[in-house]
Design an enzyme around this catalytic site. Sequence first.
Site, PDB file in Angstrom:
ATOM      1  N   GLY A   1       0.763  -1.235   0.000  1.00  0.00           N
ATOM      2  CA  GLY A   1       0.000   0.000   0.000  1.00  0.00           C
ATOM      3  C   GLY A   1       0.795   1.286   0.000  1.00  0.00           C
ATOM      4  O   GLY A   1       0.214   2.367   0.037  1.00  0.00           O
TER       5      GLY A   1
ATOM      6  N   GLU B   1       4.472  -6.252   1.817  1.00  0.00           N
ATOM      7  CA  GLU B   1       4.041  -6.866   0.557  1.00  0.00           C
ATOM      8  C   GLU B   1       3.565  -5.794  -0.418  1.00  0.00           C
ATOM      9  O   GLU B   1       2.448  -5.820  -0.885  1.00  0.00           O
ATOM     10  CB  GLU B   1       2.983  -7.948   0.800  1.00  0.00           C
ATOM     11  CG  GLU B   1       1.851  -7.504   1.694  1.00  0.00           C
ATOM     12  CD  GLU B   1       0.896  -8.633   2.084  1.00  0.00           C
ATOM     13  OE1 GLU B   1       1.317  -9.790   2.195  1.00  0.00           O
ATOM     14  OE2 GLU B   1      -0.275  -8.323   2.279  1.00  0.00           O
TER      15      GLU B   1
ATOM     16  N   ARG C   1      -7.781   2.046 -14.243  1.00  0.00           N
ATOM     17  CA  ARG C   1      -7.806   2.879 -13.030  1.00  0.00           C
ATOM     18  C   ARG C   1      -8.533   4.225 -13.204  1.00  0.00           C
ATOM     19  O   ARG C   1      -9.332   4.599 -12.346  1.00  0.00           O
ATOM     20  CB  ARG C   1      -6.390   3.091 -12.493  1.00  0.00           C
ATOM     21  CG  ARG C   1      -5.687   1.785 -12.103  1.00  0.00           C
ATOM     22  CD  ARG C   1      -4.358   2.002 -11.409  1.00  0.00           C
ATOM     23  NE  ARG C   1      -4.521   2.553 -10.089  1.00  0.00           N
ATOM     24  CZ  ARG C   1      -4.351   3.807  -9.762  1.00  0.00           C
ATOM     25  NH1 ARG C   1      -3.934   4.684 -10.664  1.00  0.00           N
ATOM     26  NH2 ARG C   1      -4.571   4.225  -8.551  1.00  0.00           N
TER      27      ARG C   1
ATOM     28  N   TYR D   1     -11.819   4.385 -10.741  1.00  0.00           N
ATOM     29  CA  TYR D   1     -11.940   5.269  -9.589  1.00  0.00           C
ATOM     30  C   TYR D   1     -11.378   6.660  -9.813  1.00  0.00           C
ATOM     31  O   TYR D   1     -10.835   7.272  -8.916  1.00  0.00           O
ATOM     32  CB  TYR D   1     -11.409   4.681  -8.270  1.00  0.00           C
ATOM     33  CG  TYR D   1     -10.364   3.605  -8.314  1.00  0.00           C
ATOM     34  CD1 TYR D   1     -10.654   2.352  -7.795  1.00  0.00           C
ATOM     35  CD2 TYR D   1      -9.097   3.837  -8.839  1.00  0.00           C
ATOM     36  CE1 TYR D   1      -9.698   1.352  -7.806  1.00  0.00           C
ATOM     37  CE2 TYR D   1      -8.144   2.832  -8.844  1.00  0.00           C
ATOM     38  CZ  TYR D   1      -8.454   1.589  -8.328  1.00  0.00           C
ATOM     39  OH  TYR D   1      -7.520   0.597  -8.334  1.00  0.00           O
TER      40      TYR D   1
ATOM     41  N   CYS E   1     -17.389   1.538 -25.563  1.00  0.00           N
ATOM     42  CA  CYS E   1     -18.724   2.136 -25.502  1.00  0.00           C
ATOM     43  C   CYS E   1     -19.128   2.325 -24.040  1.00  0.00           C
ATOM     44  O   CYS E   1     -20.045   1.674 -23.532  1.00  0.00           O
ATOM     45  CB  CYS E   1     -19.718   1.258 -26.234  1.00  0.00           C
ATOM     46  SG  CYS E   1     -19.268   1.061 -27.961  1.00  0.00           S
TER      47      CYS E   1
HETATM   48  C1  LIG Z   1      -3.270  -5.549  -3.274  1.00  0.00           C
HETATM   49  C2  LIG Z   1      -2.556  -6.070  -2.085  1.00  0.00           C
HETATM   50  C3  LIG Z   1      -1.218  -5.744  -1.861  1.00  0.00           C
HETATM   51  C4  LIG Z   1      -0.449  -4.796  -2.741  1.00  0.00           C
HETATM   52  O1  LIG Z   1      -0.948  -3.517  -2.703  1.00  0.00           O
HETATM   53  P1  LIG Z   1      -0.118  -2.330  -3.406  1.00  0.00           P
HETATM   54  O2  LIG Z   1      -1.026  -1.157  -3.309  1.00  0.00           O
HETATM   55  O3  LIG Z   1       0.115  -2.763  -4.812  1.00  0.00           O
HETATM   56  O4  LIG Z   1       1.156  -2.178  -2.649  1.00  0.00           O
HETATM   57  C5  LIG Z   1      -0.589  -6.304  -0.781  1.00  0.00           C
HETATM   58  N1  LIG Z   1      -1.242  -7.149   0.050  1.00  0.00           N
HETATM   59  C6  LIG Z   1      -2.526  -7.484  -0.128  1.00  0.00           C
HETATM   60  C7  LIG Z   1      -3.157  -8.418   0.819  1.00  0.00           C
HETATM   61  C8  LIG Z   1      -3.229  -6.960  -1.189  1.00  0.00           C
HETATM   62  O5  LIG Z   1      -4.513  -7.276  -1.370  1.00  0.00           O
END
Ligand SMILES: *Cc1c(COP(=O)(O)O)cnc(C)c1O
Length: 415
Positions: free
Chosen positions: A229, A271, A309, A313, A340
């Site tokens: 994130g 992650e 994207r 959103y 369309c």
């Molecule tokens: C989507 C997701 C990520 C990666 O999110 P990013 O915004 O690409 O860093 C990591 N962990 C989980 C559980 C996710 O669903």
Amino acid sequence: MPRPFPLSADELTHLADEYPTPFYLYDESGIRQTCRELAQAFHWVDGFRNFFAVKALPNPHILKIVHAEGMGADCSSRAELVLAEKSGLRGEEIMFTSNNTPLAEYRAARDLGAVLNLDDITHIDFVQKTIGLPELVSFRYNPGPARTGNVIIGRPEEAKYGFTEEQLFEGYRQLRKLGVRRFALHTMVASNELDGNFFVETARMLFDLVVRIHQDCGVRMEFVNLGGGIGIPYRPEDRPVDLSVLSENIRRLYDEMIRPAGLDPLRIVMENGRMVTGPHGFLVTRCLHHKHIYRDYVGVDACMAHLMRPGMYGAYHHITVPAREQEPHDRTVDVVGSLCENNDKFAIQRSLPNIERGDLLVIHDAGAHGHAMGFQYNGKLRCAELLLQPDGSVRQIRRAETLDDLFATLDMTEL
Ligand SMILES: *Cc1c(COP(=O)(O)O)cnc(C)c1O
């Protein structure tokens, strides 16, 4: 500030002579550099690892690059597990963070020796009675009303993911009784977050749980997973997250909370997907038509099916026209595809230079959740993915789809 496009206008013209537009171009050097910056920021954590979220850019050639830079893979489905395995990832280099998980997918993850990150307390029993619990189990925590989320991910309270706090304590007690010996704790509460403090607060929340779970359940956590994130600067005025400040602030909390509790060493992992590849991917598209009605439109040969994207959103993606960057940006246009659907717009009322038919446009920051979110609605074909290698050569790492691909699942013989 979005990254500049890594090729000159002339180089781009030649590339687009060789590969028909639209296509994605990924910059390997940039991806490697970002991998190193993240690892460097967390140098003080013994065993720090980012598990690249495969869903962001599910291409094995990219997975091999990030793996070579020391990253693992965060998978959420069978297909992503297969990609990770084919790319050479093994065992606990693979995190399996799924939800509402089919048994076959748990089995596939277990067969690879991946870390199982359970999304719900009932899955302890489910996994135990079917494939058996592995030696190491992680739980996903949902802080609910204790945390506010952000726009993309929404409020944790309304999110379907994870355990409540009460369930966490109960869950770790169950694991212990069932003979599990290694434990981990995960959460993911933000997406595309540019405020580094958000992750520091996430670390505080998890460290606090680690200490209390140790006290109450006698469970010592091996690692915490702060999730993904970390955001990227999509807009010209955005600033990237300062990774070393973020990491230093987490280090301070570690020294305050984890060391005095006698719980050092505690590994920290993440992650992230977006921040690793997002800024280093570009969608290249060509102007097909102009249109002047109540507004002025530039129609291009990519559409929302190639990059969802903005339509999904309202996300901002920077657009440049490499051959015309020196010209005044005195036209206000909507840049649109040919789907369309009226939200098939890459930009709305954007200031750009005069664009002629045949001009090449670059849509920036498309290296994560870009091609991956592509779809075939309206009979649109997914486009090619190209890799710009450190020696300057370009390699096709996914070909464009053809009509035969689109129709492959239809029986056209008995019509
Ligand atoms: C989507 C997701 C990520 C990666 O999110 P990013 O915004 O690409 O860093 C990591 N962990 C989980 C559980 C996710 O669903």
